[in-house]
Motif scaffolding. Structure first.
Motif, PDB file in Angstrom:
ATOM      1  N   ARG A  25     -17.147   6.916 -27.255  1.00  0.00           N
ATOM      2  CA  ARG A  25     -17.665   4.881 -27.407  1.00  0.00           C
ATOM      3  C   ARG A  25     -16.482   4.636 -28.096  1.00  0.00           C
ATOM      4  O   ARG A  25     -15.599   5.411 -28.862  1.00  0.00           O
ATOM      5  CB  ARG A  25     -18.303   5.371 -28.419  1.00  0.00           C
ATOM      6  CG  ARG A  25     -19.714   6.250 -27.697  1.00  0.00           C
ATOM      7  CD  ARG A  25     -20.705   6.796 -28.837  1.00  0.00           C
ATOM      8  NE  ARG A  25     -21.914   7.512 -28.105  1.00  0.00           N
ATOM      9  CZ  ARG A  25     -21.078   9.210 -27.712  1.00  0.00           C
ATOM     10  NH1 ARG A  25     -20.022   9.548 -28.345  1.00  0.00           N
ATOM     11  NH2 ARG A  25     -21.847   9.812 -27.570  1.00  0.00           N
ATOM     12  N   VAL A  27     -14.328   1.836 -30.037  1.00  0.00           N
ATOM     13  CA  VAL A  27     -15.292   0.488 -30.723  1.00  0.00           C
ATOM     14  C   VAL A  27     -14.283  -1.186 -30.978  1.00  0.00           C
ATOM     15  O   VAL A  27     -12.658  -0.468 -31.330  1.00  0.00           O
ATOM     16  CB  VAL A  27     -15.342   1.376 -32.155  1.00  0.00           C
ATOM     17  CG1 VAL A  27     -15.425   0.321 -33.181  1.00  0.00           C
ATOM     18  CG2 VAL A  27     -16.285   2.617 -32.598  1.00  0.00           C
ATOM     19  N   PRO A  34     -19.051  -6.295 -35.222  1.00  0.00           N
ATOM     20  CA  PRO A  34     -18.495  -4.839 -34.576  1.00  0.00           C
ATOM     21  C   PRO A  34     -19.111  -4.364 -33.854  1.00  0.00           C
ATOM     22  O   PRO A  34     -20.535  -4.511 -33.460  1.00  0.00           O
ATOM     23  CB  PRO A  34     -18.635  -4.458 -36.143  1.00  0.00           C
ATOM     24  CG  PRO A  34     -19.931  -4.658 -37.166  1.00  0.00           C
ATOM     25  CD  PRO A  34     -19.853  -5.974 -36.718  1.00  0.00           C
ATOM     26  N   ALA A  35     -18.815  -3.965 -33.056  1.00  0.00           N
ATOM     27  CA  ALA A  35     -19.013  -3.540 -31.442  1.00  0.00           C
ATOM     28  C   ALA A  35     -18.926  -2.432 -31.100  1.00  0.00           C
ATOM     29  O   ALA A  35     -17.571  -2.102 -31.382  1.00  0.00           O
ATOM     30  CB  ALA A  35     -19.152  -4.613 -30.384  1.00  0.00           C
ATOM     31  N   ILE A  36     -19.566  -1.633 -30.436  1.00  0.00           N
ATOM     32  CA  ILE A  36     -19.340  -0.343 -29.577  1.00  0.00           C
ATOM     33  C   ILE A  36     -20.474   0.367 -28.555  1.00  0.00           C
ATOM     34  O   ILE A  36     -21.056  -0.308 -28.651  1.00  0.00           O
ATOM     35  CB  ILE A  36     -20.406   0.512 -30.843  1.00  0.00           C
ATOM     36  CG1 ILE A  36     -19.882   2.051 -29.994  1.00  0.00           C
ATOM     37  CG2 ILE A  36     -21.985   0.342 -31.070  1.00  0.00           C
ATOM     38  CD1 ILE A  36     -19.884   3.110 -31.285  1.00  0.00           C
ATOM     39  N   LEU A  38     -20.567   2.488 -24.914  1.00  0.00           N
ATOM     40  CA  LEU A  38     -20.396   3.544 -24.664  1.00  0.00           C
ATOM     41  C   LEU A  38     -19.409   3.563 -23.045  1.00  0.00           C
ATOM     42  O   LEU A  38     -19.491   2.633 -21.995  1.00  0.00           O
ATOM     43  CB  LEU A  38     -21.893   3.952 -23.663  1.00  0.00           C
ATOM     44  CG  LEU A  38     -22.298   5.797 -23.798  1.00  0.00           C
ATOM     45  CD1 LEU A  38     -21.597   6.920 -25.165  1.00  0.00           C
ATOM     46  CD2 LEU A  38     -23.764   5.583 -23.237  1.00  0.00           C
ATOM     47  N   VAL A  66      -6.271  -3.299 -32.042  1.00  0.00           N
ATOM     48  CA  VAL A  66      -5.869  -1.839 -32.403  1.00  0.00           C
ATOM     49  C   VAL A  66      -7.644  -2.072 -32.414  1.00  0.00           C
ATOM     50  O   VAL A  66      -8.499  -2.410 -32.596  1.00  0.00           O
ATOM     51  CB  VAL A  66      -5.731  -1.690 -33.980  1.00  0.00           C
ATOM     52  CG1 VAL A  66      -6.135  -0.506 -34.539  1.00  0.00           C
ATOM     53  CG2 VAL A  66      -4.407  -1.827 -33.675  1.00  0.00           C
ATOM     54  N   VAL A  67      -7.564  -0.493 -31.249  1.00  0.00           N
ATOM     55  CA  VAL A  67      -9.783  -0.175 -31.301  1.00  0.00           C
ATOM     56  C   VAL A  67      -9.363   1.095 -31.969  1.00  0.00           C
ATOM     57  O   VAL A  67      -8.761   2.196 -32.443  1.00  0.00           O
ATOM     58  CB  VAL A  67     -10.773  -0.206 -30.028  1.00  0.00           C
ATOM     59  CG1 VAL A  67      -9.502  -1.614 -29.129  1.00  0.00           C
ATOM     60  CG2 VAL A  67      -9.143   0.982 -29.022  1.00  0.00           C
ATOM     61  N   ALA A  68     -10.754   1.733 -32.382  1.00  0.00           N
ATOM     62  CA  ALA A  68     -11.484   2.791 -32.402  1.00  0.00           C
ATOM     63  C   ALA A  68     -11.899   3.770 -31.285  1.00  0.00           C
ATOM     64  O   ALA A  68     -12.853   3.011 -30.281  1.00  0.00           O
ATOM     65  CB  ALA A  68     -11.912   3.158 -33.368  1.00  0.00           C
ATOM     66  N   GLN A  70     -14.497   7.263 -30.318  1.00  0.00           N
ATOM     67  CA  GLN A  70     -14.711   8.663 -30.280  1.00  0.00           C
ATOM     68  C   GLN A  70     -15.733   9.272 -29.700  1.00  0.00           C
ATOM     69  O   GLN A  70     -16.169   8.920 -28.544  1.00  0.00           O
ATOM     70  CB  GLN A  70     -16.044   8.338 -31.328  1.00  0.00           C
ATOM     71  CG  GLN A  70     -16.148   9.193 -32.643  1.00  0.00           C
ATOM     72  CD  GLN A  70     -18.029   9.616 -31.541  1.00  0.00           C
ATOM     73  OE1 GLN A  70     -18.236   8.866 -30.918  1.00  0.00           O
ATOM     74  NE2 GLN A  70     -18.398  10.758 -32.454  1.00  0.00           N
ATOM     75  N   VAL A  87      -7.663   6.263 -33.632  1.00  0.00           N
ATOM     76  CA  VAL A  87      -7.651   4.551 -34.020  1.00  0.00           C
ATOM     77  C   VAL A  87      -5.976   4.581 -32.175  1.00  0.00           C
ATOM     78  O   VAL A  87      -4.903   4.613 -32.864  1.00  0.00           O
ATOM     79  CB  VAL A  87      -7.527   4.186 -34.847  1.00  0.00           C
ATOM     80  CG1 VAL A  87      -6.936   2.764 -35.017  1.00  0.00           C
ATOM     81  CG2 VAL A  87      -8.605   4.672 -35.456  1.00  0.00           C
ATOM     82  N   LEU A 129      -3.873   7.345 -35.124  1.00  0.00           N
ATOM     83  CA  LEU A 129      -4.536   8.551 -36.077  1.00  0.00           C
ATOM     84  C   LEU A 129      -5.486   9.212 -34.960  1.00  0.00           C
ATOM     85  O   LEU A 129      -6.849   8.661 -34.110  1.00  0.00           O
ATOM     86  CB  LEU A 129      -4.775   7.467 -36.551  1.00  0.00           C
ATOM     87  CG  LEU A 129      -4.271   6.604 -37.819  1.00  0.00           C
ATOM     88  CD1 LEU A 129      -4.413   5.915 -38.519  1.00  0.00           C
ATOM     89  CD2 LEU A 129      -3.079   7.414 -38.438  1.00  0.00           C
TER      90      LEU A 129
ATOM     91  N   VAL B  27     -20.765   2.021 -37.400  1.00  0.00           N
ATOM     92  CA  VAL B  27     -18.858   1.613 -36.951  1.00  0.00           C
ATOM     93  C   VAL B  27     -19.080   0.173 -37.834  1.00  0.00           C
ATOM     94  O   VAL B  27     -19.693  -0.454 -38.260  1.00  0.00           O
ATOM     95  CB  VAL B  27     -19.222   0.442 -35.809  1.00  0.00           C
ATOM     96  CG1 VAL B  27     -18.233  -0.084 -35.290  1.00  0.00           C
ATOM     97  CG2 VAL B  27     -19.690   1.494 -34.507  1.00  0.00           C
ATOM     98  N   PRO B  34     -10.747  -0.744 -37.725  1.00  0.00           N
ATOM     99  CA  PRO B  34     -11.359   0.124 -37.065  1.00  0.00           C
ATOM    100  C   PRO B  34     -12.252   1.483 -37.267  1.00  0.00           C
ATOM    101  O   PRO B  34     -11.454   2.612 -36.852  1.00  0.00           O
ATOM    102  CB  PRO B  34     -11.670  -0.363 -35.814  1.00  0.00           C
ATOM    103  CG  PRO B  34     -10.466   0.005 -34.706  1.00  0.00           C
ATOM    104  CD  PRO B  34      -9.492  -0.415 -36.338  1.00  0.00           C
ATOM    105  N   ILE B  36     -15.419   4.692 -37.192  1.00  0.00           N
ATOM    106  CA  ILE B  36     -16.890   5.087 -36.410  1.00  0.00           C
ATOM    107  C   ILE B  36     -17.243   7.101 -37.468  1.00  0.00           C
ATOM    108  O   ILE B  36     -16.267   7.833 -37.038  1.00  0.00           O
ATOM    109  CB  ILE B  36     -16.708   5.259 -34.993  1.00  0.00           C
ATOM    110  CG1 ILE B  36     -17.723   5.915 -34.247  1.00  0.00           C
ATOM    111  CG2 ILE B  36     -15.340   6.431 -34.487  1.00  0.00           C
ATOM    112  CD1 ILE B  36     -18.474   5.486 -32.821  1.00  0.00           C
ATOM    113  N   ALA B  68     -21.829  -1.747 -37.362  1.00  0.00           N
ATOM    114  CA  ALA B  68     -22.500  -1.745 -35.340  1.00  0.00           C
ATOM    115  C   ALA B  68     -23.618  -0.240 -35.787  1.00  0.00           C
ATOM    116  O   ALA B  68     -23.123   0.537 -36.853  1.00  0.00           O
ATOM    117  CB  ALA B  68     -21.699  -1.657 -34.343  1.00  0.00           C
ATOM    118  N   SER B  85     -27.081  -0.225 -29.285  1.00  0.00           N
ATOM    119  CA  SER B  85     -26.863  -0.329 -30.123  1.00  0.00           C
ATOM    120  C   SER B  85     -27.101  -2.018 -31.400  1.00  0.00           C
ATOM    121  O   SER B  85     -27.947  -2.372 -30.418  1.00  0.00           O
ATOM    122  CB  SER B  85     -25.136  -1.341 -29.698  1.00  0.00           C
ATOM    123  OG  SER B  85     -24.836  -0.141 -29.308  1.00  0.00           O
TER     124      SER B  85
END
Lengths: 139, 139
Positions: A25, A27, A34-36, A38, A66-68, A70, A87, A129, B27, B34, B36, B68, B85
């Motif tokens: 996912r 993020v 905020p959005a996520i 798949l 910069v995104v996350a 998972q 991240v 990270l 999120v 960001p 999660i 989110a 979501s």
């Protein structure tokens, strides 16, 4: 198994476990919220490579941001498994040779069924990270 | 089953499906990045109720923020299942009677194994937007 056994994972262990899952996912921020999403992904040289359907808003939303990201693999009772979050900076892969090569990778060759139309695009998240937890035997 | 069959879900259908899963992902923004987190949750009157371990940074990070939340139930090949979501405002539930009642709910009574110490806290996400996709027979 496992019960309350839970341990934090090292950076290297997080990246190694990410190599085992094929769906994760991402993020990010879409329309200031905020959005996520798949996504199908694979790991390459320590970076997360995401396949994005051609008609997705994802590439435009995350490019140079910069995104996350998972991924996890967990038993239904959460007693066994792992979850890893990273991240990093997202960029779009524009090199045609690399795109062709990625499109042919087995782990990315079956886009999710909700991928509809347009040429797929590939995003790379350079991991800054990484954090994660393993429960029980960690599957 | 299903193959490439995928359909967008209505707001009501999204909330109904969320009632089936017990683990989701919240999120939010942590230290300006960001983030999660995997969480146990339940649905109450159309809102997402999250149980947060007592020593988690989650309540402080999401209180009164727009977050989110995502949950899914998918087959390994992604051909069957659903993903939903939502976006909404997060608040902490401070009413002692309600906290006691939530702590006793079976679906929230087994915190994840990585929940370590401290009194658990409960967060409520009031759903503003919901979107989702069902693949195949939707499990």
């Amino acid at each position: 198994m496992g019960g309350s056994r839970a341990e934090s994972l090292s950076h290297g262990e997080c990246l190694r476990l990410l190599g085992r899952a094929g769906v994760g996912r991402v993020v990010y921020t879409k329309h200031a919220m905020p959005a996520i999403d798949l996504v199908a992904y694979t790991m390459r040289e320590g970076a997360v490579i995401i396949r994005s359907p051609g008609d997705s808003e994802l590439p435009a939303a995350v490019r140079n941001a910069v995104v996350a990201f998972q991924a996890d693999r967990l038993s239904a009772d959460l007693a066994d498994g792992w979850t890893v979050s990273v991240v990093g900076h997202a960029t779009e892969i524009s090199d045609r040779t690399e795109v062709t090569e990625l499109a042919a990778l087995p782990e990315l060759s079956a886009p999710p069924p909700w991928a509809t139309s347009g040429a797929d695009r590939f995003l790379k998240i350079t991991v800054k990270l990484a954090s994660g937890t393993r429960m029980g035997d960690g599957r």
